[in-house]
Structure formats: structure tokens, C-alpha cells
Design a protein around this motif. Structure first.
Motif, short mmCIF file in Angstrom:
data_model
loop_
_atom_site.label_atom_id
_atom_site.label_comp_id
_atom_site.label_asym_id
_atom_site.label_seq_id
_atom_site.Cartn_x
_atom_site.Cartn_y
_atom_site.Cartn_z
N ALA A 143 48.24 46.00 24.95
CA ALA A 143 47.31 44.92 24.58
C ALA A 143 48.02 43.85 23.76
N MET A 144 48.94 44.28 22.89
CA MET A 144 49.69 43.33 22.08
C MET A 144 50.57 42.44 22.95
N ALA A 145 51.07 42.97 24.07
CA ALA A 145 51.93 42.19 24.96
C ALA A 145 51.10 41.27 25.86
N ILE A 146 49.95 41.74 26.32
CA ILE A 146 49.13 40.98 27.28
C ILE A 146 48.21 39.99 26.58
N GLY A 147 47.58 40.42 25.48
CA GLY A 147 46.58 39.60 24.80
C GLY A 147 47.04 38.20 24.42
N PRO A 148 48.16 38.06 23.70
CA PRO A 148 48.60 36.72 23.31
C PRO A 148 48.88 35.81 24.48
N MET A 149 49.53 36.34 25.53
CA MET A 149 49.83 35.52 26.70
C MET A 149 48.56 35.07 27.42
N PHE A 150 47.61 35.99 27.57
CA PHE A 150 46.35 35.67 28.22
C PHE A 150 45.56 34.66 27.40
N GLY A 151 45.53 34.84 26.08
CA GLY A 151 44.81 33.92 25.21
C GLY A 151 45.38 32.51 25.26
N LEU A 152 46.71 32.39 25.19
CA LEU A 152 47.34 31.08 25.26
C LEU A 152 47.08 30.41 26.60
N ILE A 213 55.37 46.89 7.44
CA ILE A 213 55.83 45.62 6.86
C ILE A 213 56.84 44.99 7.82
N ALA A 214 57.77 45.81 8.32
CA ALA A 214 58.75 45.31 9.28
C ALA A 214 58.07 44.89 10.58
N TYR A 215 57.08 45.64 11.00
CA TYR A 215 56.34 45.30 12.22
C TYR A 215 55.63 43.96 12.07
N GLY A 216 55.06 43.72 10.88
CA GLY A 216 54.42 42.43 10.62
C GLY A 216 55.42 41.28 10.73
N GLY A 217 56.64 41.52 10.27
CA GLY A 217 57.68 40.50 10.38
C GLY A 217 58.06 40.25 11.83
N ILE A 218 58.15 41.32 12.62
CA ILE A 218 58.51 41.18 14.03
C ILE A 218 57.46 40.35 14.77
N PRO A 223 58.63 34.86 17.58
CA PRO A 223 58.49 33.60 18.32
C PRO A 223 59.28 32.44 17.70
N LEU A 224 59.26 32.34 16.37
CA LEU A 224 59.99 31.27 15.70
C LEU A 224 61.50 31.47 15.80
N PHE A 225 61.93 32.72 15.63
CA PHE A 225 63.36 33.03 15.73
C PHE A 225 63.86 32.77 17.15
N ALA A 226 63.08 33.20 18.15
CA ALA A 226 63.48 33.00 19.54
C ALA A 226 63.60 31.51 19.86
N ASN A 232 63.06 32.59 25.20
CA ASN A 232 61.62 32.79 25.37
C ASN A 232 61.20 34.07 24.66
N SER A 233 60.35 33.96 23.65
CA SER A 233 59.94 35.13 22.87
C SER A 233 59.16 36.14 23.71
N GLY A 234 58.53 35.66 24.79
CA GLY A 234 57.80 36.57 25.66
C GLY A 234 58.70 37.61 26.28
N THR A 235 59.97 37.27 26.48
CA THR A 235 60.94 38.22 27.04
C THR A 235 61.12 39.42 26.12
N PHE A 236 61.21 39.16 24.80
CA PHE A 236 61.37 40.24 23.82
C PHE A 236 60.17 41.19 23.89
N PHE A 237 58.96 40.64 23.84
CA PHE A 237 57.77 41.48 23.80
C PHE A 237 57.55 42.21 25.12
N LEU A 238 57.94 41.59 26.24
CA LEU A 238 57.80 42.26 27.54
C LEU A 238 58.73 43.47 27.61
N VAL A 239 59.99 43.29 27.25
CA VAL A 239 60.96 44.40 27.27
C VAL A 239 60.54 45.48 26.29
N TYR A 240 60.08 45.06 25.12
CA TYR A 240 59.59 46.00 24.09
C TYR A 240 58.43 46.84 24.62
N ALA A 241 57.47 46.18 25.29
CA ALA A 241 56.30 46.88 25.82
C ALA A 241 56.69 47.86 26.92
#
Length: 388
Positions: A143-152, A213-218, A223-226, A232-241
């Protein structure tokens, strides 16, 4: 082997997935919505923080209610109110009213998620708890991987009205699935006294707090670091998921077969390694390697920590135990975003992710010290029983 994949477990897991997709649809879009109705950066932080604070405050009371009366009725109530709150965003025209709605929405989130976790816990056979919670946790991660992309996508291609309407619809789907599930109302014992936190799980909860705390930072700064390194920050979250999908069933089975400790400590070491690699990343390859390793580490440790939390309490205390666990995660994510946001203002992303890694080091040390103490206490109790 006891059956895990019952009809009710499947319905509840899918229902929780729908609820979390609905929630994560607002994660990247609500700040933009706040700006659109005239808010500034400080008001964005305040509005987002009110939600988390409301959830943290209400969870202990929800946990007590679940232990005293059962989870089903409070889950249905929470989902009804959660869906209503989602729809009411369409009628917001000012920051103050939005803050009030966010406070109410946070309360409904506290009711819904704590009730969901307790209901699913009651459906999982004790001998397969690590595996079952791993699958439930995977639903939240997807849900964390799909929700933000779908919402945007909805906000950018349609409107905020469509965004809030779809989010409301997903909450209704979650409600319908929940009604179709048969949640066992296990016998509960209660003195009638409200206990805001389960003391027996406090050491693990503190360890969970530092991990998140670390998860909140991730979740906040990837997205800003990427963007700063043109990735593309979506690549990180897709591979992570995807990594979590592959690793969580295996980690859950290992947890059930050998114990949570065998899974948790190595997983936290792997998580630290992932954050160190991320801090030195300057291109997409470094981010992808970090995403895989972080998915293995965090994806294995989170459900094992939750299973360990549940194992420490009696069956009639699972509600307050889940509330304590969720409170630690919410506080970790919220404070992690705030603290690491302050770090990012005065230092580089390398320092930010290094600080995140240090937070997980604290988590590992605290958990290791606690397990040693617990093992020593068990040995002393065994000696006393043998002497008697």
C-alpha cells in the motif's frame, strides 16, 4: 500444521491493504492541497502533525477497548468514520477547518488500524504468527508503494475531488470486506481499569521507536534525495516493495521455527548496512542496492518485532500490545521526519542517512540488551523452580 489462509484472514488482509492505500494516497498530495487552499510550509507541517498526534493519543484507549469488548465493532466504527473523514476533505476551504478534520481523521485512523491489527492477530494460529503478521505487514508495505503513486496520478490528471472520492471508496471496500470476515471474539479479561501502555512490551516498543525514526527519514527524504542526484524516487520504493514481497514470507517462517530473536538482530544489522550504503550513493545503482538491502532488513525485522510484542502478552492483552506497537511506530515516523528534517537543513543527505543508521544501531543495542536480560530472567526462574 494449523491453517493460516482462512477466508476471514484473506478478507481482512485485503481490507487492510485497501485502508492503507487510501491513507497513503494523501501522503504526497495533501501538502500540495494545503498550498492550494492558501497554506504555507509551517502550516503544512502542523496539519500533517495533528493527524499523527491524534492517532498516538487515541491508540492506548482503543487498545483497552479492544481487550475489554473485542475488535469487530470498533473496526467497523473506525472504518465508517475514516471513510466519512475522507469524503469531508471535499468541503474544506480553510486551514483551521482542515486542522479540525485532520484531528478527527487521526482518531479514526487510530481506531481502524489498531482494530485491524488485533483482529488479524486473533485470526492467525499461534504457531504461524510470524508468517501471518509478515503477510499482513506486506499488505501495508504494498500500500505504501501503490498509494502515493495512485494519489499523485489522480490529483494531477483529474482533481482533488476525485482523489478524496476514490480514497473514500477504498475505505468503503475495506469496510465491506471486514463485514464479510468472521473475527473470533476471544474471551477477554479486564479489571475495568484503562491502561494506556503495556509495560511488559516497553523495551521492545522503544527499540521499534528507534527503528521507525529511520523509516520516517526514508519515506520523507528519499524523494528529495533522489531528485538531487537525478534519480526517480519511485524506482527505490518499487524495488524496496518487491524485495519485501520476496523476503517477508521466508522471514516469517524462520521467526516461527527458530524464534524472533534469530530474525530480528541480523535484520537490524542489514538495515544499518543499507542506510550506510544509501548515505554514500551518488547514482541509481547505489540507490537500488540500498533499496534491496533495506527491503531485506526492515522487511524482516518489522513483522518479527510485532510477533515478539504479541508473544510477550497473554491473549487477552493483544489489543493494548498492538496499540503500544503502533504508538511506537507512529511516534518514530512522525518524530523521525521532524528530527531528520532539521538535520537536512544544516547538513547533507549523507549525514541525514548516517544519523538514520545510528538510530537503528540504538534499536539493535536496546533489543540485544533486553533479550539478554530476558534470557537471564528465564534461566533464574528455571533454577528457582528446580530448587523447589
Amino acid at each position: 500444521m494449523e491453517r493460516l489462509w482462512s477466508k476471514s484472514f484473506i478478507l481482512m488482509t485485503i481490507g487492510m491493504f485497501c485502508l492503507f492505500v487510501s491513507f497513503y494516497m494523501l501522503y504526497p498530495t495533501l501538502p500540495l492541497f494545503i498550498k492550494e487552499i492558501g497554506g504555507n510550509e509551517s502550516q503544512v507541517g502542523l496539519v500533517m502533525g495533528v493527524f499523527m498526534l491524534s492517532a498516538v493519543i487515541i491508540r492506548p484507549f482503543v487498545g483497552w477497548l479492544l481487550d475489554r469488548f473485542g475488535s469487530r465493532q470498533f473496526l467497523i466504527f473506525g472504518l465508517l468514520c475514516f471513510g466519512t473523514a475522507m469524503y469531508l476533505y471535499n468541503w474544506i476551504g480553510g486551514i483551521f477547518v482542515l486542522m479540525v478534520l485532520r484531528a478527527f481523521h487521526g482518531i479514526t485512523w487510530g481506531f481502524s488500524t489498531t482494530s485491524f491489527l488485533t483482529g488479524i492477530t486473533d485470526l492467525i494460529p499461534t504457531t504461524r504468527r510470524g508468517e501471518g503478521l509478515g503477510w499482513a505487514g506486506m499488505a501495508m508495505t504494498l500500500a505504501m508503494a501503490i498509494g502515493p503513486m495512485f494519489g499523485l496520478w489522480l490529483a494531477q490528471n483529474f482533481s482533488y475531488y476525485s482523489l478524496f472520492l476514490y480514497a473514500c471508496g477504498l475505505a468503503v471496500v475495506a469496510l465491506c470486506l471486514t463485514i464479510g470476515a468472521k473475527i473470533p471474539e476471544k474471551p477477554r479479561e479486564s479489571t475495568g481499569k484503562i491502561q494506556l501502555f503495556e509495560r511488559s512490551v516497553l523495551p521492545i516498543s522503544i527499540s521499534v521507536f528507534f527503528l521507525f525514526i529511520a523509516y520516517g527519514g526514508i519515506t520523507t527524504f528519499i524523494p528529495l534525495f533522489a531528485d538531487s542526484i537525478n534519480v526517480n524516487s519511485g524506482t527505490f520504493f518499487l524495488v524496496y516493495a518487491v524485495t519485501i514481497i520476496l523476503v517477508r514470507p521466508i522471514a516469517g517462517k524462520l521467526s516461527d521455527r527458530y524464534s524472533e530473536v534469530i530474525v530480528i538482530i541480523p535484520s537490524l544489522v542489514v538495515t544499518i548496512l543499507a542506510l550506510i550504503i544509501l548515505s554514500f550513493s551518488t547514482n541509481v545503482l547505489g540507490m537500488l542496492i540500498s533499496a534491496v538491502i533495506y527491503g531485506i532488513g526492515f522487511g524482516s525485522s518489522q513483522p518479527a518485532l510485532q510477533a515478539a510484542t504479541i508473544r510477550l502478552v497473554s491473549p487477552n492483552r493483544t489489543g493494548i500490545a498492538n496499540a503500544s506497537f503502533s504508538t511506537a511506530t507512529d511516534l518514530g515516523i512522525g518524530l523521525g521526519a521532524i528530527i531528520l528534517g532539521w538535520v537536512s537543513q544544516y547538513a547533507s543527505y549523507q549525514v541525514l542517512f548516517t544519523v538514520s543508521a545510528m538510530s537503528v544501531v540504538f534499536s539493535m543495542l536496546l533489543f540485544t540488551l533486553y533479550t539478554r536480560r530476558l534470557k537471564k530472567d528465564n534461566e533464574n526462574h528455571s533454577l528457582i523452580r528446580n530448587a523447589n
